[in-house]
Design a protein around this motif. Structure first.
Motif, PDB file in Angstrom:
ATOM      1  N   UNK A  53       2.722   5.079   1.721  1.00  0.00           N
ATOM      2  CA  UNK A  53       1.729   4.303   0.973  1.00  0.00           C
ATOM      3  C   UNK A  53       2.321   2.958   0.557  1.00  0.00           C
ATOM      4  N   UNK A  54       3.576   2.953   0.153  1.00  0.00           N
ATOM      5  CA  UNK A  54       4.237   1.702  -0.209  1.00  0.00           C
ATOM      6  C   UNK A  54       4.457   0.814   1.022  1.00  0.00           C
ATOM      7  N   UNK A  55       4.751   1.424   2.162  1.00  0.00           N
ATOM      8  CA  UNK A  55       4.859   0.662   3.411  1.00  0.00           C
ATOM      9  C   UNK A  55       3.528  -0.016   3.712  1.00  0.00           C
ATOM     10  N   UNK A  56       2.427   0.722   3.547  1.00  0.00           N
ATOM     11  CA  UNK A  56       1.103   0.140   3.761  1.00  0.00           C
ATOM     12  C   UNK A  56       0.866  -1.052   2.846  1.00  0.00           C
ATOM     13  N   UNK A  57       1.260  -0.920   1.579  1.00  0.00           N
ATOM     14  CA  UNK A  57       1.073  -2.012   0.620  1.00  0.00           C
ATOM     15  C   UNK A  57       1.851  -3.256   1.051  1.00  0.00           C
ATOM     16  N   UNK A  58       3.072  -3.048   1.516  1.00  0.00           N
ATOM     17  CA  UNK A  58       3.897  -4.162   1.977  1.00  0.00           C
ATOM     18  C   UNK A  58       3.257  -4.846   3.183  1.00  0.00           C
ATOM     19  N   UNK A  59       2.666  -4.062   4.084  1.00  0.00           N
ATOM     20  CA  UNK A  59       2.042  -4.634   5.279  1.00  0.00           C
ATOM     21  C   UNK A  59       0.848  -5.514   4.934  1.00  0.00           C
ATOM     22  N   UNK A  78      -0.535 -12.438  -6.749  1.00  0.00           N
ATOM     23  CA  UNK A  78       0.651 -11.648  -7.045  1.00  0.00           C
ATOM     24  C   UNK A  78       0.420 -10.178  -6.772  1.00  0.00           C
ATOM     25  N   UNK A  79       1.505  -9.464  -6.605  1.00  0.00           N
ATOM     26  CA  UNK A  79       1.432  -8.026  -6.346  1.00  0.00           C
ATOM     27  C   UNK A  79       1.673  -7.264  -7.642  1.00  0.00           C
ATOM     28  N   UNK A  80       0.875  -6.223  -7.887  1.00  0.00           N
ATOM     29  CA  UNK A  80       0.981  -5.416  -9.102  1.00  0.00           C
ATOM     30  C   UNK A  80       1.400  -3.996  -8.722  1.00  0.00           C
ATOM     31  N   UNK A  85       1.037   2.134  -8.066  1.00  0.00           N
ATOM     32  CA  UNK A  85       1.599   3.392  -8.544  1.00  0.00           C
ATOM     33  C   UNK A  85       0.497   4.350  -8.979  1.00  0.00           C
ATOM     34  N   UNK A  86      -0.502   3.834  -9.686  1.00  0.00           N
ATOM     35  CA  UNK A  86      -1.584   4.700 -10.166  1.00  0.00           C
ATOM     36  C   UNK A  86      -2.358   5.311  -9.001  1.00  0.00           C
ATOM     37  N   UNK A  87      -2.678   4.490  -7.991  1.00  0.00           N
ATOM     38  CA  UNK A  87      -3.419   5.001  -6.841  1.00  0.00           C
ATOM     39  C   UNK A  87      -2.559   5.943  -6.010  1.00  0.00           C
ATOM     40  N   UNK A  88      -1.295   5.596  -5.852  1.00  0.00           N
ATOM     41  CA  UNK A  88      -0.377   6.440  -5.085  1.00  0.00           C
ATOM     42  C   UNK A  88      -0.164   7.783  -5.764  1.00  0.00           C
ATOM     43  N   UNK A  89       0.043   7.772  -7.070  1.00  0.00           N
ATOM     44  CA  UNK A  89       0.274   9.021  -7.800  1.00  0.00           C
ATOM     45  C   UNK A  89      -0.948   9.928  -7.757  1.00  0.00           C
ATOM     46  N   UNK A 157      16.495   7.554  -4.620  1.00  0.00           N
ATOM     47  CA  UNK A 157      15.195   7.331  -3.987  1.00  0.00           C
ATOM     48  C   UNK A 157      14.052   7.925  -4.802  1.00  0.00           C
ATOM     49  N   UNK A 158      14.267   9.052  -5.470  1.00  0.00           N
ATOM     50  CA  UNK A 158      13.214   9.636  -6.306  1.00  0.00           C
ATOM     51  C   UNK A 158      12.763   8.675  -7.392  1.00  0.00           C
ATOM     52  N   UNK A 159      13.710   7.886  -7.920  1.00  0.00           N
ATOM     53  CA  UNK A 159      13.414   7.003  -9.040  1.00  0.00           C
ATOM     54  C   UNK A 159      12.511   5.841  -8.656  1.00  0.00           C
ATOM     55  N   UNK A 160      12.479   5.504  -7.378  1.00  0.00           N
ATOM     56  CA  UNK A 160      11.639   4.388  -6.932  1.00  0.00           C
ATOM     57  C   UNK A 160      10.182   4.619  -7.324  1.00  0.00           C
ATOM     58  N   UNK A 161       9.762   5.870  -7.309  1.00  0.00           N
ATOM     59  CA  UNK A 161       8.358   6.173  -7.549  1.00  0.00           C
ATOM     60  C   UNK A 161       7.992   6.164  -9.033  1.00  0.00           C
ATOM     61  N   UNK A 162       8.975   5.932  -9.879  1.00  0.00           N
ATOM     62  CA  UNK A 162       8.709   5.731 -11.305  1.00  0.00           C
ATOM     63  C   UNK A 162       8.628   4.256 -11.662  1.00  0.00           C
TER      64      UNK A 162
END
Length: 459
Positions: A53-59, A78-80, A85-89, A157-162
């Motif tokens: 999902x984060x890869x998609x956001x970057x693209x 700008x990117x938020x 995070x809210x949509x991904x979670x 890597x787990x912490x990235x999602x926080x």
């Protein structure tokens, strides 16, 4: 009826464990499964799914930049990260729930608790004593920090999602797929990214031509690479972190991500009480049937440290359930497993690397490198595509296919079928390409680039 509480008990509710439990229950077994953290395991919760999902956001940000060259008048704001995070979670929570419902629908008894061994047939599951005729260990792996002073200051890597905001400067330590994927994601989301790694080239174990082409693509998008580097210590200096390297160099960053490897999550399971042996890295030792040194206990997935890919773990779990309870003994093959690295541009690969193939005998190499149509227009730097076929000279069978470029993971899924079926170079050649696509290059490479392994074969 068996004197045990369950015919099968699975420790771990990730991809491997859930599939094994669900299929075994479908065959009529009485199945229990325990998960101490979250259903779906690493992949669903802090791995493949949220990362993609984060890869998609970057693209989306990169496509916005490209759009101007195609006539679109686009204003890029700008990117938020908090919004993403809210949509991904929410999506992760949805999938997490699906895993739980799959087990319930199959008649599996689920325990949201930690399970540890008392003996080879008995478990402590959240303080409750449970017995099983057969047990499967599928607890996966966990990320680890390097053994240097100050390592606790860095993220895993787990912490990235926080994270709720993108750091101005991110330092990534490691050169495996996790490190490089997050490096590309955060560079595209607006961070200045440095990548520090020990080897000369990234992605150890991948084909050499891919490894050599990737650094150019990473540097073209602004990622700064620091190969041949050894870590000394990580310190906080005022409002930033400083990673000191052996030899005197120091790299400053606002956040540091350690992606230097994962280890099997076997600590604290009391495996010795069940007679289960482990390797020095903590991986459970298994035979070709995934049976451990305890005759009634099997281990599947990343805890075995064989091929740590979610689809592989799922396939092994399914095969084991069919073998134990479905009257259909079979194995999931570890050969010709397609895989992808979601860097920018992405990588897709299946079969043998050139280095592995030449051990078996002489091979012909077919290689093409070009700028895909999108980027002949957009002019975005570093978007070269590389495609490679490794072909056995004697049988003409395609032993390996490797690609760096747009849509590589999607393309490689189809190529994986051909390689798994034993397709020859002539099978590829007589396949009509879809024009205009990058994928057609795989079936139109006619001129051999080079041959390899000749000297080894002669000797």
């Amino acid at each position: 009826m068996s004197s045990y509480d369950f015919d099968l008990f699975v420790i771990g509710g990730g991809s491997a464990g859930v599939r094994c439990a669900r299929i075994a229950a479908g065959h009529g077994a009485r199945v229990g499964v325990a998960e101490e953290r979250f259903w779906g395991g690493t992949c669903v919760n802090v791995g493949c799914v949220p990362k993609k999902i984060m890869v998609n956001a970057a693209e989306y940000g990169q496509w916005t930049d490209d759009a101007l060259s195609f006539g679109w008048q686009v204003t890029k704001g700008g990117f938020d990260l908090a919004t993403l995070k809210a949509r991904r979670d929410a999506e992760v929570a949805r999938l997490n729930g699906i895993y739980g419902r799959l087990l319930g629908g199959a008649g599996v008894t689920s325990f949201e608790a930690r399970a540890t061994f008392i003996d080879a047939h008995t478990l402590d599951v959240g303080g409750k004593r449970v017995t099983a005729e057969r047990i499967v260990v599928a607890v996966g792996g966990r990320a680890v920090r390097p053994d240097i002073p100050g390592a606790e200051l860095g993220m895993l890597s787990d912490d990235v999602f926080d994270m709720t905001s993108v750091p101005k400067r991110l330092l990534v330590v490691g050169a495996g797929y996790i490190a490089l994927e997050f490096a590309c994601v955060f560079q595209a989301l607006g961070a200045q990214v440095d990548v520090v790694y020990r080897d000369v080239l990234p992605l150890r174990g991948f084909d050499q031509d891919i490894r050599e082409a990737l650094p150019e693509a990473l540097e073209a998008q602004g990622i700064r690479l620091h190969p041949n580097s050894r870590l000394a210590r990580l310190d906080r200096q005022g409002d930033h972190l400083s990673l000191s390297l052996i030899g005197g160099e120091a790299v400053a960053a606002d956040a540091v991500l350690f992606a230097t490897g994962r280890v099997p999550h076997t600590n604290g399971l009391n495996l010795a009480a069940a007679g289960i042996d482990c390797t020095a890295r903590g991986a459970i030792e298994i035979d070709a049937e995934h049976r451990t040194t305890a005759p009634n206990i099997w281990a599947i997935g990343d805890v075995t440290d064989k091929l740590n890919l979610t689809p592989m773990a799922t396939a092994v779990g399914h095969a084991l359930a069919d073998t134990l309870f479905g009257n259909n003994p079979r194995r999931a093959s570890y050969q010709n497993v397609p895989t992808a690295v979601f860097t920018s541009p992405p990588i897709g690969t299946v079969g043998l690397t050139e280095a592995d193939a030449v051990v078996q005998g002489p091979v012909d190499i077919y290689l093409a490198r070009f700028t895909p149509m999108r980027h002949t227009i957009s002019g975005r730097p570093g978007r070269k595509t590389l495609m490679k076929l490794v072909v056995c000279q004697s049988t003409r069978r395609v032993l390996g296919a490797h690609m760096l470029g747009e849509d590589a993971p999607e393309i490689m899924q189809g190529i994986g079928i051909a390689v798994s079926m034993g397709a020859t170079k002539e099978d590829f050649d007589r396949t009509i390409g879809i024009h205009p696509t990058a994928a057609e290059e795989f079936v139109t490479m006619r001129t051999r680039t080079r041959e390899a392994g000749i000297r080894a074969a002669a000797e």
